[in-house]
Design a protein around this motif. Structure first.
Motif, PDB file in Angstrom:
ATOM      1  N   HIS A 136       9.168  12.845   2.891  1.00 36.07           N
ATOM      2  CA  HIS A 136       8.107  11.983   2.357  1.00 36.07           C
ATOM      3  C   HIS A 136       7.449  12.710   1.191  1.00 36.07           C
ATOM      4  CE1 HIS A 136       5.354   8.639   2.473  1.00 36.07           C
ATOM      5  NE2 HIS A 136       4.299   9.449   2.511  1.00 36.07           N
ATOM      6  N   PHE A 137       7.029  11.926   0.190  1.00 33.81           N
ATOM      7  CA  PHE A 137       6.401  12.493  -0.994  1.00 33.81           C
ATOM      8  C   PHE A 137       4.914  12.165  -1.008  1.00 33.81           C
ATOM      9  CE2 PHE A 137      10.842  11.961  -2.014  1.00 33.81           C
ATOM     10  CZ  PHE A 137      11.171  13.167  -2.623  1.00 33.81           C
ATOM     11  N   GLN A 138       4.122  13.213  -1.137  1.00 35.85           N
ATOM     12  CA  GLN A 138       2.665  13.073  -1.178  1.00 35.85           C
ATOM     13  C   GLN A 138       2.184  13.355  -2.601  1.00 35.85           C
ATOM     14  OE1 GLN A 138       0.672  15.942   1.263  1.00 35.85           O
ATOM     15  NE2 GLN A 138      -1.347  15.558   0.364  1.00 35.85           N
ATOM     16  N   MET A 139       1.417  12.419  -3.166  1.00 30.79           N
ATOM     17  CA  MET A 139       0.886  12.585  -4.524  1.00 30.79           C
ATOM     18  C   MET A 139      -0.488  13.242  -4.420  1.00 30.79           C
ATOM     19  SD  MET A 139       1.648  11.593  -7.872  1.00 30.79           S
ATOM     20  CE  MET A 139       2.451   9.977  -7.905  1.00 30.79           C
ATOM     21  N   ALA A 140      -0.621  14.464  -4.913  1.00 31.29           N
ATOM     22  CA  ALA A 140      -1.907  15.167  -4.837  1.00 31.29           C
ATOM     23  C   ALA A 140      -2.911  14.593  -5.824  1.00 31.29           C
ATOM     24  CB  ALA A 140      -1.714  16.656  -5.101  1.00 31.29           C
ATOM     25  N   TRP A 141      -2.444  14.237  -7.029  1.00 33.23           N
ATOM     26  CA  TRP A 141      -3.335  13.662  -8.033  1.00 33.23           C
ATOM     27  C   TRP A 141      -2.536  12.844  -9.034  1.00 33.23           C
ATOM     28  CZ3 TRP A 141      -2.115  15.232 -12.987  1.00 33.23           C
ATOM     29  CH2 TRP A 141      -1.398  16.430 -13.104  1.00 33.23           C
ATOM     30  N   GLN A 142      -3.220  11.914  -9.655  1.00 31.37           N
ATOM     31  CA  GLN A 142      -2.622  11.145 -10.736  1.00 31.37           C
ATOM     32  C   GLN A 142      -3.660  10.968 -11.825  1.00 31.37           C
ATOM     33  OE1 GLN A 142      -0.911   7.340  -9.718  1.00 31.37           O
ATOM     34  NE2 GLN A 142      -0.414   6.845 -11.841  1.00 31.37           N
ATOM     35  N   CYS A 143      -3.244  11.142 -13.078  1.00 29.92           N
ATOM     36  CA  CYS A 143      -4.174  11.069 -14.210  1.00 29.92           C
ATOM     37  C   CYS A 143      -3.650  10.090 -15.252  1.00 29.92           C
ATOM     38  CB  CYS A 143      -4.362  12.451 -14.833  1.00 29.92           C
ATOM     39  SG  CYS A 143      -5.462  12.483 -16.266  1.00 29.92           S
ATOM     40  N   ILE A 144      -4.497   9.163 -15.695  1.00 27.50           N
ATOM     41  CA  ILE A 144      -4.141   8.245 -16.778  1.00 27.50           C
ATOM     42  C   ILE A 144      -5.336   8.063 -17.698  1.00 27.50           C
ATOM     43  CG2 ILE A 144      -2.540   6.939 -15.297  1.00 27.50           C
ATOM     44  CD1 ILE A 144      -4.725   4.627 -15.545  1.00 27.50           C
ATOM     45  N   ASP A 145      -5.077   7.570 -18.890  1.00 28.49           N
ATOM     46  CA  ASP A 145      -6.134   7.119 -19.783  1.00 28.49           C
ATOM     47  C   ASP A 145      -6.425   5.655 -19.493  1.00 28.49           C
ATOM     48  OD1 ASP A 145      -6.102   9.578 -20.978  1.00 28.49           O
ATOM     49  OD2 ASP A 145      -5.133   8.919 -22.836  1.00 28.49           O
ATOM     50  N   VAL A 146      -7.698   5.292 -19.411  1.00 30.82           N
ATOM     51  CA  VAL A 146      -8.060   3.887 -19.278  1.00 30.82           C
ATOM     52  C   VAL A 146      -7.605   3.161 -20.541  1.00 30.82           C
ATOM     53  CG1 VAL A 146      -9.951   2.241 -19.077  1.00 30.82           C
ATOM     54  CG2 VAL A 146     -10.029   4.388 -17.791  1.00 30.82           C
ATOM     55  N   PRO A 147      -6.847   2.082 -20.428  1.00 30.91           N
ATOM     56  CA  PRO A 147      -6.375   1.367 -21.622  1.00 30.91           C
ATOM     57  C   PRO A 147      -7.528   0.924 -22.521  1.00 30.91           C
ATOM     58  CG  PRO A 147      -5.226   0.606 -19.670  1.00 30.91           C
ATOM     59  CD  PRO A 147      -6.339   1.487 -19.185  1.00 30.91           C
ATOM     60  N   ALA A 148      -7.231   0.779 -23.794  1.00 35.47           N
ATOM     61  CA  ALA A 148      -8.270   0.503 -24.783  1.00 35.47           C
ATOM     62  C   ALA A 148      -9.004  -0.808 -24.529  1.00 35.47           C
ATOM     63  CB  ALA A 148      -7.648   0.488 -26.184  1.00 35.47           C
ATOM     64  N   ASN A 149      -8.320  -1.805 -23.946  1.00 30.90           N
ATOM     65  CA  ASN A 149      -8.997  -3.088 -23.741  1.00 30.90           C
ATOM     66  C   ASN A 149      -9.822  -3.137 -22.456  1.00 30.90           C
ATOM     67  OD1 ASN A 149      -7.142  -3.490 -21.662  1.00 30.90           O
ATOM     68  ND2 ASN A 149      -5.887  -4.949 -22.809  1.00 30.90           N
ATOM     69  N   GLY A 150      -9.696  -2.133 -21.593  1.00 28.27           N
ATOM     70  CA  GLY A 150     -10.520  -2.053 -20.399  1.00 28.27           C
ATOM     71  C   GLY A 150     -10.260  -3.111 -19.347  1.00 28.27           C
ATOM     72  N   LYS A 151      -9.168  -3.853 -19.442  1.00 32.99           N
ATOM     73  CA  LYS A 151      -8.900  -4.949 -18.514  1.00 32.99           C
ATOM     74  C   LYS A 151      -8.147  -4.462 -17.275  1.00 32.99           C
ATOM     75  CE  LYS A 151      -8.928  -8.648 -21.956  1.00 32.99           C
ATOM     76  NZ  LYS A 151      -8.184  -9.786 -22.553  1.00 32.99           N
ATOM     77  N   SER A 152      -8.363  -5.169 -16.177  1.00 32.28           N
ATOM     78  CA  SER A 152      -7.755  -4.767 -14.910  1.00 32.28           C
ATOM     79  C   SER A 152      -6.238  -4.807 -14.960  1.00 32.28           C
ATOM     80  CB  SER A 152      -8.266  -5.672 -13.777  1.00 32.28           C
ATOM     81  OG  SER A 152      -7.968  -7.038 -14.052  1.00 32.28           O
ATOM     82  N   GLU A 153      -5.683  -5.808 -15.619  1.00 34.61           N
ATOM     83  CA  GLU A 153      -4.230  -5.912 -15.707  1.00 34.61           C
ATOM     84  C   GLU A 153      -3.640  -4.713 -16.448  1.00 34.61           C
ATOM     85  OE1 GLU A 153      -0.954  -8.488 -18.156  1.00 34.61           O
ATOM     86  OE2 GLU A 153      -2.695  -9.581 -17.372  1.00 34.61           O
ATOM     87  N   SER A 154      -4.283  -4.331 -17.556  1.00 34.69           N
ATOM     88  CA  SER A 154      -3.796  -3.186 -18.338  1.00 34.69           C
ATOM     89  C   SER A 154      -3.968  -1.881 -17.565  1.00 34.69           C
ATOM     90  CB  SER A 154      -4.533  -3.111 -19.671  1.00 34.69           C
ATOM     91  OG  SER A 154      -4.325  -4.278 -20.439  1.00 34.69           O
ATOM     92  N   LEU A 155      -5.093  -1.761 -16.838  1.00 35.63           N
ATOM     93  CA  LEU A 155      -5.317  -0.566 -16.028  1.00 35.63           C
ATOM     94  C   LEU A 155      -4.264  -0.451 -14.935  1.00 35.63           C
ATOM     95  CD1 LEU A 155      -7.076   1.879 -15.227  1.00 35.63           C
ATOM     96  CD2 LEU A 155      -8.424   0.309 -13.803  1.00 35.63           C
ATOM     97  N   ALA A 156      -3.990  -1.555 -14.256  1.00 29.51           N
ATOM     98  CA  ALA A 156      -2.986  -1.546 -13.195  1.00 29.51           C
ATOM     99  C   ALA A 156      -1.606  -1.210 -13.751  1.00 29.51           C
ATOM    100  CB  ALA A 156      -2.958  -2.909 -12.491  1.00 29.51           C
ATOM    101  N   ASP A 157      -1.282  -1.771 -14.908  1.00 26.93           N
ATOM    102  CA  ASP A 157       0.016  -1.495 -15.521  1.00 26.93           C
ATOM    103  C   ASP A 157       0.151  -0.016 -15.858  1.00 26.93           C
ATOM    104  OD1 ASP A 157       2.537  -2.694 -16.799  1.00 26.93           O
ATOM    105  OD2 ASP A 157       1.667  -1.562 -18.467  1.00 26.93           O
ATOM    106  N   ALA A 158      -0.932   0.585 -16.393  1.00 24.80           N
ATOM    107  CA  ALA A 158      -0.897   2.013 -16.720  1.00 24.80           C
ATOM    108  C   ALA A 158      -0.753   2.858 -15.467  1.00 24.80           C
ATOM    109  CB  ALA A 158      -2.166   2.397 -17.478  1.00 24.80           C
ATOM    110  N   LEU A 159      -1.440   2.478 -14.390  1.00 20.02           N
ATOM    111  CA  LEU A 159      -1.332   3.200 -13.124  1.00 20.02           C
ATOM    112  C   LEU A 159       0.094   3.127 -12.575  1.00 20.02           C
ATOM    113  CD1 LEU A 159      -4.655   2.059 -11.425  1.00 20.02           C
ATOM    114  CD2 LEU A 159      -4.084   4.410 -12.047  1.00 20.02           C
ATOM    115  N   MET A 160       0.680   1.938 -12.639  1.00 20.43           N
ATOM    116  CA  MET A 160       2.037   1.757 -12.126  1.00 20.43           C
ATOM    117  C   MET A 160       3.059   2.546 -12.937  1.00 20.43           C
ATOM    118  SD  MET A 160       2.013  -2.315 -11.169  1.00 20.43           S
ATOM    119  CE  MET A 160       1.220  -2.909  -9.661  1.00 20.43           C
TER     120      MET A 160
END
Length: 419
Positions: A136-160
């Motif tokens: 099993h793989f455990q993710m200790a941390w994940q880092c992204i930049d919040v997308p420029a438009n600040g929208k939930s769809e863009s944030l989710a896409d960047a996270l994915m």
């Protein structure tokens, strides 16, 4: 938590985070166009300041505490993974949030990433895991930049996207977990965020790091900020930033309160101020740690005069080095407002100017000319920051012009001076 490694002392942490690049001995005798590339190593300079160590303490506490209530050997934890809110008999504190704020160029992101990368691995590979068959793989941390438009769809896409890229790197799998959702023609931001959360929970994500949190908010138009400047200080605080999508903040709070995942939020003063205006998020930031990455004040600043300036000015790829006096140290502050990234950029630019005249030396005049040429785009912002007048700084969202990259500007042209 074994995969995070031992809890280390501040002295050991300082050694981990410090980078003092050395100028190759052969650089001084090399042709000037070769020296320029040797000088570029100075961009890696990182002097560990007291606030860096405080940030490290806060992040380490937040990650380790996020796992304290999510023990994979506990049945209640697997109830959480399956979609049931975490319920325990003993009182449970929400996961913590750490906020790191500072003007662009003060080292916020660099410091946080250095801290995160000091852990043994971003993804911890378990040969066996409680209640699961196989590895099993455990993710200790994940880092992204919040997308420029600040929208939930863009944030989710960047996270994915970040999740798939990281897991592919560590697990060796070629099939992205979220490819169907990301390629779907009909995408719903809230559903995408929830889908990502389910996966993150099942892989025991320790901390989610969001950089550029100011992108979650709408900035007032420049015309409005200019009007505020003219009307005086009594109106300077009336221009409040508005959230792009309120559901994003609610989702982040739920991530901590219900699902136990810690947050690290990084941003410039404008966006963090807007974030702090919301009581619920402000309370979370206070409990996890609020850290301001300040600019250097001047020669009276010990961290600047004794450590940063000394390390910076040792990098001199000229036959006749400049004698660094307190006056030179003060001049560098005046021309950069004490912003670490600009201090490094100015020192490199001064060498570029020096390489254009015959004398193989670095002078005060070279520093001044470099500030007026290579760093010309930031002169108004530097003046605004040095004024400490909120009516002036309001005109500059993060104290650096949008669309201007100090490093690409600095290295855009080839040195044409004679060897």
């Amino acid at each position: 938590m074994d995969g995070l490694g031992p809890i280390i002392s501040r002295a050991d942490r300082q050694r981990q985070l410090m980078t003092l690049p050395a100028l190759p001995k052969e650089a001084i005798a090399a042709p000037r166009h070769v020296r320029l590339h040797a000088l570029a190593r100075l961009r890696d300079l990182h002097i560990v300041r007291r606030e860096d160590l405080r940030v490290a303490d806060s992040i380490d506490l937040a990650i380790r505490e996020s796992y304290r209530y999510r023990d994979p050997r506990s049945a209640s934890t697997w109830g959480l993974v399956s979609g049931e809110p975490l319920v325990v008999s003993a009182p449970r504190a929400p996961a913590q949030a750490v906020v790191v704020v500072g003007h662009s160029g003060t080292g916020k992101t660099d410091t946080v990433l250095r801290i995160l990368r000091s852990y043994p691995s971003q993804v911890i590979r378990h040969a066996s895991f409680p209640r699961l068959e196989g590895e099993h793989f455990q993710m200790a941390w994940q880092c992204i930049d919040v997308p420029a438009n600040g929208k939930s769809e863009s944030l989710a896409d960047a996270l994915m996207q970040a999740w798939d890229e990281t897991m592919s790197q560590f697990s060796g799998t070629d099939e992205p977990r979220f490819w169907k959702t990301r390629e779907s023609g009909r995408r719903n931001g809230a559903r995408m965020l929830e889908e990502w959360r389910q996966v993150a929970t099942s892989h025991f994500l320790g901390a989610l790091v969001l950089d550029e949190v100011q992108n979650l908010f709408k900035l007032p138009a420049l015309k409005s900020r200019s009007r505020s400047r003219r009307t005086g200080p009594q109106d300077s605080d009336t221009l409040e930033l508005s959230i792009v999508e309120d559901q994003v903040l609610r989702w982040l709070l739920t991530l901590m309160n219900t699902w136990g995942i810690a947050l690290v939020l990084i941003g410039t003063p404008d966006g963090v101020q807007a974030l702090m205006r919301r009581l619920a998020t402000a309370q979370r930031a206070v409990t996890g740690g609020y850290h301001c990455m300040r600019v250097f004040a001047g020669m009276e600043d010990e961290e600047y005069a004794e450590f940063f300036l000394a390390a910076l000015t040792r990098f001199q790829a000229v036959a006749k080095p400049l004698c660094v006096t307190p006056e030179i140290g003060t001049l560098l502050i005046e021309l950069t407002a004490g912003i670490p990234r600009l201090l490094v950029a100015l020192w490199l630019a001064a060498h570029r100017v020096a390489y254009e005249h015959k004398a193989d030396t670095l002078t005060e005049a070279d520093i001044r000319k470099a500030a007026g040429t290579y760093l010309a785009p930031v002169v108004p912002a530097v003046s605004a920051l040095r004024s400490k007048d909120p009516r002036q700084t309001r005109l500059y969202e993060d104290l650096l012009p949008r669309g201007w990259d100090v490093w690409s500007e600095l290295f855009a042209e080839q040195v044409t001076a004679a060897v």
